[in-house]
Motif scaffolding. Structure first.
Motif, mmCIF file in Angstrom:
data_model
loop_
_atom_site.group_PDB
_atom_site.id
_atom_site.type_symbol
_atom_site.label_atom_id
_atom_site.label_comp_id
_atom_site.label_asym_id
_atom_site.label_seq_id
_atom_site.Cartn_x
_atom_site.Cartn_y
_atom_site.Cartn_z
ATOM 1 N N LYS A 128 0.839 -1.197 0.000
ATOM 2 C CA LYS A 128 0.000 0.000 0.000
ATOM 3 C C LYS A 128 0.877 1.251 0.000
ATOM 4 O O LYS A 128 1.808 1.363 0.789
ATOM 5 N N TYR A 129 0.528 2.188 -0.911
ATOM 6 C CA TYR A 129 1.237 3.460 -0.993
ATOM 7 C C TYR A 129 0.219 4.591 -1.006
ATOM 8 O O TYR A 129 -0.852 4.459 -1.581
ATOM 9 N N GLU A 130 0.588 5.698 -0.393
ATOM 10 C CA GLU A 130 -0.297 6.854 -0.334
ATOM 11 C C GLU A 130 0.101 7.830 -1.432
ATOM 12 O O GLU A 130 1.234 8.295 -1.476
ATOM 13 N N ILE A 131 -0.846 8.121 -2.339
ATOM 14 C CA ILE A 131 -0.548 8.971 -3.493
ATOM 15 C C ILE A 131 -1.470 10.192 -3.536
ATOM 16 O O ILE A 131 -1.718 10.742 -4.594
ATOM 17 N N SER A 132 -1.949 10.622 -2.400
ATOM 18 C CA SER A 132 -2.883 11.753 -2.341
ATOM 19 C C SER A 132 -2.273 13.039 -2.861
ATOM 20 O O SER A 132 -2.987 13.916 -3.343
ATOM 21 N N TYR A 133 -0.972 13.184 -2.762
ATOM 22 C CA TYR A 133 -0.329 14.436 -3.144
ATOM 23 C C TYR A 133 0.176 14.429 -4.582
ATOM 24 O O TYR A 133 0.854 15.359 -5.000
ATOM 25 N N LEU A 134 -0.146 13.402 -5.358
ATOM 26 C CA LEU A 134 0.200 13.380 -6.776
ATOM 27 C C LEU A 134 -0.868 14.124 -7.570
ATOM 28 O O LEU A 134 -2.050 14.052 -7.249
ATOM 29 N N SER A 135 -0.451 14.799 -8.624
ATOM 30 C CA SER A 135 -1.411 15.472 -9.503
ATOM 31 C C SER A 135 -2.098 14.421 -10.384
ATOM 32 O O SER A 135 -1.647 13.274 -10.483
ATOM 33 N N GLN A 136 -3.177 14.814 -11.028
ATOM 34 C CA GLN A 136 -3.902 13.887 -11.886
ATOM 35 C C GLN A 136 -3.031 13.423 -13.053
ATOM 36 O O GLN A 136 -3.094 12.260 -13.451
ATOM 37 N N LYS A 137 -2.216 14.308 -13.574
ATOM 38 C CA LYS A 137 -1.315 13.937 -14.669
ATOM 39 C C LYS A 137 -0.311 12.885 -14.199
ATOM 40 O O LYS A 137 -0.028 11.917 -14.922
ATOM 41 N N GLU A 138 0.231 13.060 -13.006
ATOM 42 C CA GLU A 138 1.180 12.087 -12.462
ATOM 43 C C GLU A 138 0.503 10.743 -12.219
ATOM 44 O O GLU A 138 1.090 9.682 -12.474
ATOM 45 N N ILE A 139 -0.735 10.755 -11.748
ATOM 46 C CA ILE A 139 -1.470 9.509 -11.529
ATOM 47 C C ILE A 139 -1.729 8.815 -12.864
ATOM 48 O O ILE A 139 -1.588 7.587 -12.971
ATOM 49 N N ASN A 140 -2.089 9.572 -13.887
ATOM 50 C CA ASN A 140 -2.315 8.977 -15.205
ATOM 51 C C ASN A 140 -1.038 8.359 -15.766
ATOM 52 O O ASN A 140 -1.072 7.278 -16.363
ATOM 53 N N ASN A 141 0.113 9.026 -15.583
ATOM 54 C CA ASN A 141 1.389 8.464 -16.028
ATOM 55 C C ASN A 141 1.731 7.189 -15.266
ATOM 56 O O ASN A 141 2.243 6.224 -15.845
ATOM 57 N N LEU A 142 1.442 7.179 -13.966
ATOM 58 C CA LEU A 142 1.674 5.993 -13.148
ATOM 59 C C LEU A 142 0.801 4.837 -13.629
ATOM 60 O O LEU A 142 1.278 3.702 -13.777
ATOM 61 N N LYS A 143 -0.482 5.109 -13.896
ATOM 62 C CA LYS A 143 -1.394 4.080 -14.410
ATOM 63 C C LYS A 143 -0.889 3.520 -15.734
ATOM 64 O O LYS A 143 -0.922 2.307 -15.950
ATOM 65 N N LEU A 144 -0.456 4.407 -16.625
ATOM 66 C CA LEU A 144 0.033 3.991 -17.932
ATOM 67 C C LEU A 144 1.220 3.046 -17.798
ATOM 68 O O LEU A 144 1.274 1.989 -18.450
ATOM 69 N N SER A 145 2.163 3.397 -16.953
ATOM 70 C CA SER A 145 3.342 2.567 -16.753
ATOM 71 C C SER A 145 2.991 1.223 -16.117
ATOM 72 O O SER A 145 3.468 0.172 -16.556
ATOM 73 N N LEU A 146 2.150 1.245 -15.082
ATOM 74 C CA LEU A 146 1.768 -0.011 -14.420
ATOM 75 C C LEU A 146 0.931 -0.891 -15.341
ATOM 76 O O LEU A 146 1.071 -2.119 -15.318
ATOM 77 N N ASN A 147 0.058 -0.280 -16.154
ATOM 78 C CA ASN A 147 -0.720 -1.062 -17.123
ATOM 79 C C ASN A 147 0.196 -1.779 -18.104
ATOM 80 O O ASN A 147 -0.053 -2.934 -18.471
ATOM 81 N N LYS A 148 1.235 -1.110 -18.532
ATOM 82 C CA LYS A 148 2.180 -1.697 -19.477
ATOM 83 C C LYS A 148 2.862 -2.921 -18.855
ATOM 84 O O LYS A 148 3.009 -3.959 -19.504
ATOM 85 N N VAL A 149 3.270 -2.808 -17.603
ATOM 86 C CA VAL A 149 3.940 -3.922 -16.916
ATOM 87 C C VAL A 149 2.969 -5.084 -16.703
ATOM 88 O O VAL A 149 3.313 -6.253 -16.955
#
Length: 158
Positions: A128-149
């Motif tokens: 579990k990681y807390e990502i409340s302080y990430l912007s929406q763009k950063e969250i979308n980039n994180l999703k994109l990278s994790l989806n790829k993996v």
């Protein structure tokens, strides 16, 4: 892909310091009103409630600094607080092939990332990681990278 909001640490420190000062001034104003001036009636409790509530919300959001690195053969997650003694920092590194799935949960103003990885002993482990302080763009980039993996892992397992 690398993702980090470490450059925002000074802004988070400023906000935290401001909230602590507001709480201290609120306590002082409340005590001065109650025992010396009697200028405000029962509304003087607002001097206590509002700053302390804002400080609690700031800390309930979780660890402020999140770093993610998917370069190479491993996934690297770091999650830490701007004030080191408040909470233990998290640091996890594991091979990409162990990632099974991930989920981002949003409840009001709190955002959490749950990463499920395969484990020899228990079958799977949820991190579990807390990502409340990430912007929406950063969250979308994180999703994109994790989806790829995750997609690559599913193709290799089939």
């Amino acid at each position: 892909m690398r993702l980090s909001n470490r450059n925002k640490a000074s802004a988070y420190n400023f906000v935290h310091t401001l909230l602590v000062m507001m709480a201290l001034f609120g306590i002082a104003a409340f005590l001065l009103n109650e025992y010396r001036f009697h200028a405000v009636g029962d509304e003087s409790y607002i001097f206590l409630i509002v700053p302390i509530l804002l400080l609690v919300i700031f800390h309930l959001n979780g660890r402020q600094i999140f770093e993610y690195d998917s370069d190479g053969e491993a996934l690297n997650f770091k999650n830490r607080n701007i004030i080191p003694f408040l909470d233990r920092s998290l640091h996890d590194e594991f091979p990409k092939y162990k990632l099974i799935k991930y989920e981002i949960v949003r409840i009001f103003f709190i955002k959490r990332l749950y990463v499920t990885i395969s484990s020899k002993n228990t079958g799977s482990t949820i991190l579990k990681y807390e990502i409340s302080y990430l912007s929406q763009k950063e969250i979308n980039n994180l999703k994109l990278s994790l989806n790829k993996v995750v997609k690559t892992n599913k193709e290799n397992n089939d």
